[in-house]
Design a protein around this motif. Sequence first.
Motif, PDB file in Angstrom:
ATOM      1  N   GLY A   1     -20.883 -22.878 -12.831  1.00 56.12           N
ATOM      2  CA  GLY A   1     -20.528 -23.477 -11.559  1.00 56.12           C
ATOM      3  C   GLY A   1     -21.021 -22.683 -10.366  1.00 56.12           C
ATOM      4  N   LYS A   2     -20.578 -23.142  -9.191  1.00 56.80           N
ATOM      5  CA  LYS A   2     -21.043 -22.557  -7.933  1.00 56.80           C
ATOM      6  C   LYS A   2     -20.073 -21.523  -7.364  1.00 56.80           C
ATOM      7  N   THR A   3     -18.993 -21.239  -8.072  1.00 61.50           N
ATOM      8  CA  THR A   3     -17.985 -20.316  -7.527  1.00 61.50           C
ATOM      9  C   THR A   3     -17.858 -19.051  -8.366  1.00 61.50           C
ATOM     10  N   VAL A   4     -18.904 -18.701  -9.114  1.00 60.45           N
ATOM     11  CA  VAL A   4     -18.842 -17.550 -10.016  1.00 60.45           C
ATOM     12  C   VAL A   4     -18.565 -16.267  -9.251  1.00 60.45           C
ATOM     13  N   THR A   5     -19.298 -16.049  -8.162  1.00 61.97           N
ATOM     14  CA  THR A   5     -19.118 -14.810  -7.399  1.00 61.97           C
ATOM     15  C   THR A   5     -17.702 -14.718  -6.850  1.00 61.97           C
ATOM     16  N   GLY A   6     -17.195 -15.814  -6.300  1.00 59.93           N
ATOM     17  CA  GLY A   6     -15.834 -15.812  -5.759  1.00 59.93           C
ATOM     18  C   GLY A   6     -14.794 -15.546  -6.828  1.00 59.93           C
ATOM     19  N   ALA A   7     -14.994 -16.119  -8.013  1.00 58.61           N
ATOM     20  CA  ALA A   7     -14.039 -15.915  -9.102  1.00 58.61           C
ATOM     21  C   ALA A   7     -14.012 -14.455  -9.541  1.00 58.61           C
ATOM     22  N   LEU A   8     -15.184 -13.854  -9.711  1.00 58.27           N
ATOM     23  CA  LEU A   8     -15.235 -12.445 -10.105  1.00 58.27           C
ATOM     24  C   LEU A   8     -14.701 -11.547  -8.992  1.00 58.27           C
ATOM     25  N   ARG A   9     -14.972 -11.944  -7.740  1.00 60.12           N
ATOM     26  CA  ARG A   9     -14.489 -11.139  -6.614  1.00 60.12           C
ATOM     27  C   ARG A   9     -12.963 -11.069  -6.601  1.00 60.12           C
ATOM     28  N   ALA A  10     -12.303 -12.155  -6.998  1.00 65.79           N
ATOM     29  CA  ALA A  10     -10.839 -12.157  -7.036  1.00 65.79           C
ATOM     30  C   ALA A  10     -10.328 -11.120  -8.041  1.00 65.79           C
ATOM     31  N   TYR A  11     -10.970 -11.020  -9.192  1.00 66.22           N
ATOM     32  CA  TYR A  11     -10.564 -10.024 -10.192  1.00 66.22           C
ATOM     33  C   TYR A  11     -10.819  -8.604  -9.687  1.00 66.22           C
ATOM     34  N   VAL A  12     -11.983  -8.402  -9.081  1.00 63.31           N
ATOM     35  CA  VAL A  12     -12.306  -7.070  -8.565  1.00 63.31           C
ATOM     36  C   VAL A  12     -11.313  -6.667  -7.472  1.00 63.31           C
ATOM     37  N   ASN A  13     -10.945  -7.597  -6.607  1.00 65.23           N
ATOM     38  CA  ASN A  13      -9.978  -7.299  -5.548  1.00 65.23           C
ATOM     39  C   ASN A  13      -8.599  -6.985  -6.121  1.00 65.23           C
TER      40      ASN A  13
ATOM     41  N   ILE B   1      -7.298 -37.300  -2.266  1.00 64.50           N
ATOM     42  CA  ILE B   1      -5.858 -37.421  -2.030  1.00 64.50           C
ATOM     43  C   ILE B   1      -5.154 -37.978  -3.262  1.00 64.50           C
ATOM     44  N   ASP B   2      -5.736 -39.033  -3.850  1.00 59.15           N
ATOM     45  CA  ASP B   2      -5.076 -39.720  -4.958  1.00 59.15           C
ATOM     46  C   ASP B   2      -5.067 -38.911  -6.251  1.00 59.15           C
ATOM     47  N   THR B   3      -6.151 -38.181  -6.505  1.00 62.32           N
ATOM     48  CA  THR B   3      -6.299 -37.519  -7.806  1.00 62.32           C
ATOM     49  C   THR B   3      -5.995 -36.028  -7.789  1.00 62.32           C
ATOM     50  N   GLY B   4      -6.101 -35.391  -6.611  1.00 64.38           N
ATOM     51  CA  GLY B   4      -5.880 -33.952  -6.554  1.00 64.38           C
ATOM     52  C   GLY B   4      -7.016 -33.144  -7.150  1.00 64.38           C
ATOM     53  N   ARG B   5      -8.145 -33.790  -7.390  1.00 64.62           N
ATOM     54  CA  ARG B   5      -9.293 -33.070  -7.946  1.00 64.62           C
ATOM     55  C   ARG B   5      -9.992 -32.248  -6.870  1.00 64.62           C
ATOM     56  N   ARG B   6     -10.856 -31.328  -7.314  1.00 65.43           N
ATOM     57  CA  ARG B   6     -11.611 -30.498  -6.390  1.00 65.43           C
ATOM     58  C   ARG B   6     -12.742 -31.328  -5.778  1.00 65.43           C
ATOM     59  N   PRO B   7     -13.192 -30.968  -4.567  1.00 66.63           N
ATOM     60  CA  PRO B   7     -14.273 -31.730  -3.925  1.00 66.63           C
ATOM     61  C   PRO B   7     -15.525 -31.855  -4.792  1.00 66.63           C
ATOM     62  N   VAL B   8     -15.934 -30.777  -5.451  1.00 70.34           N
ATOM     63  CA  VAL B   8     -17.147 -30.843  -6.278  1.00 70.34           C
ATOM     64  C   VAL B   8     -16.969 -31.802  -7.439  1.00 70.34           C
ATOM     65  N   GLU B   9     -15.736 -31.928  -7.938  1.00 70.13           N
ATOM     66  CA  GLU B   9     -15.483 -32.835  -9.057  1.00 70.13           C
ATOM     67  C   GLU B   9     -15.563 -34.299  -8.620  1.00 70.13           C
ATOM     68  N   VAL B  10     -15.093 -34.575  -7.410  1.00 69.45           N
ATOM     69  CA  VAL B  10     -15.154 -35.943  -6.893  1.00 69.45           C
ATOM     70  C   VAL B  10     -16.576 -36.305  -6.471  1.00 69.45           C
ATOM     71  N   CYS B  11     -17.249 -35.380  -5.795  1.00 70.17           N
ATOM     72  CA  CYS B  11     -18.596 -35.667  -5.293  1.00 70.17           C
ATOM     73  C   CYS B  11     -19.619 -35.818  -6.415  1.00 70.17           C
ATOM     74  N   GLN B  12     -19.328 -35.287  -7.595  1.00 69.11           N
ATOM     75  CA  GLN B  12     -20.267 -35.379  -8.708  1.00 69.11           C
ATOM     76  C   GLN B  12     -19.751 -36.274  -9.836  1.00 69.11           C
ATOM     77  N   LEU B  13     -18.867 -37.215  -9.494  1.00 71.49           N
ATOM     78  CA  LEU B  13     -18.420 -38.172 -10.499  1.00 71.49           C
ATOM     79  C   LEU B  13     -19.601 -39.025 -10.955  1.00 71.49           C
ATOM     80  N   PRO B  14     -19.752 -39.231 -12.257  1.00 72.74           N
ATOM     81  CA  PRO B  14     -20.819 -40.126 -12.726  1.00 72.74           C
ATOM     82  C   PRO B  14     -20.480 -41.571 -12.399  1.00 72.74           C
ATOM     83  N   PHE B  15     -21.478 -42.455 -12.485  1.00 74.91           N
ATOM     84  CA  PHE B  15     -21.242 -43.866 -12.158  1.00 74.91           C
ATOM     85  C   PHE B  15     -20.169 -44.451 -13.078  1.00 74.91           C
ATOM     86  N   ASN B  16     -20.276 -44.189 -14.362  1.00 73.00           N
ATOM     87  CA  ASN B  16     -19.301 -44.699 -15.331  1.00 73.00           C
ATOM     88  C   ASN B  16     -18.189 -43.683 -15.544  1.00 73.00           C
TER      89      ASN B  16
END
Length: 284
Positions: free
Chosen positions: A73-85, A218-233
């Motif tokens: 994903g696109k948040t690898v650096t942020g995720a590792l940074r949380a552990y380091v902090n 709002i309805d699903t509580g999903r993350r923005p990247v999950e909604v913006c990359q929903l497949p057609f089906n």
Amino acid sequence: MSALGSTAVVAPASAPLTSHGVPASFDTEQVKDIWNMAVFGHDGRLTFTGITQPWLRESTKRWAAEDLPVRRGKTVTGALRAYVNALAKLSESLRAHRSDHGLQPQALGRRDVETFLHRLGYLEQNGEISAHQRHHTCRMVRHTLRQMRALGLTRAGGPLAGLPEDFALRERDLPPEPEREEPWRALPTEILRQLCNALPVLEERGSRFVRVAVELLIDTGRRPVEVCQLPFNCLDRDGEGKYMLIYDDFKNDKPGRRLPIADATAALIIEQQKSVQRRYPATK
């Protein structure tokens, strides 16, 4: 082979250059205290300088190097940074209350862990960290210390050599996880109401696509990247005929997850599918 064994990573073709004009690689980057994450194909930098004990800093870098290849994903650096902090807070506690500033790992023990836990509680009571930060700091420190041991870093010659077994967080040490309704997990009801009321304005000033995306958030509580990359089906039905949303959980690398949704939310998605087909007739 890398100094860390099988975790060697070949630098991407666009990797930055070292001061000698050669492409940076995993081997040249992992010895530094500030990693340029572009070497590993990610954004930003990962800084270890907040961890002042050499043994803990080196162990954290080795853990991060082992953990890095399994993240997506696109948040690898942020995720590792949380552990380091989180480990930087442990380092800060050792530096503050021990006469040796925590420089001797073999001298540590359960009392140092308890002091760290009390310090986090004090920081929460004084508003310096939230209940959420306290809980997750404890979880991340517990996880990384266990993984460091699993990597064999406590063996003779390793950075954790001589670290006592009781220098560890137990399950019962973890403070209660805050309720989901706390401000750090959800928008206040009044703010959410205002957002819903403003959806027509959002559509007018933006587009119908933007409004649909926000409504799905709002309805699903999903993350923005999950909604913006929903497949057609992205719609299916369960055994009882109820609608299910099919989405990819990029953060946890779990594609094709299924989430029950209301008929009204499904109708919104169906409307969006029809709109896409009108613009792109070949879409199936």
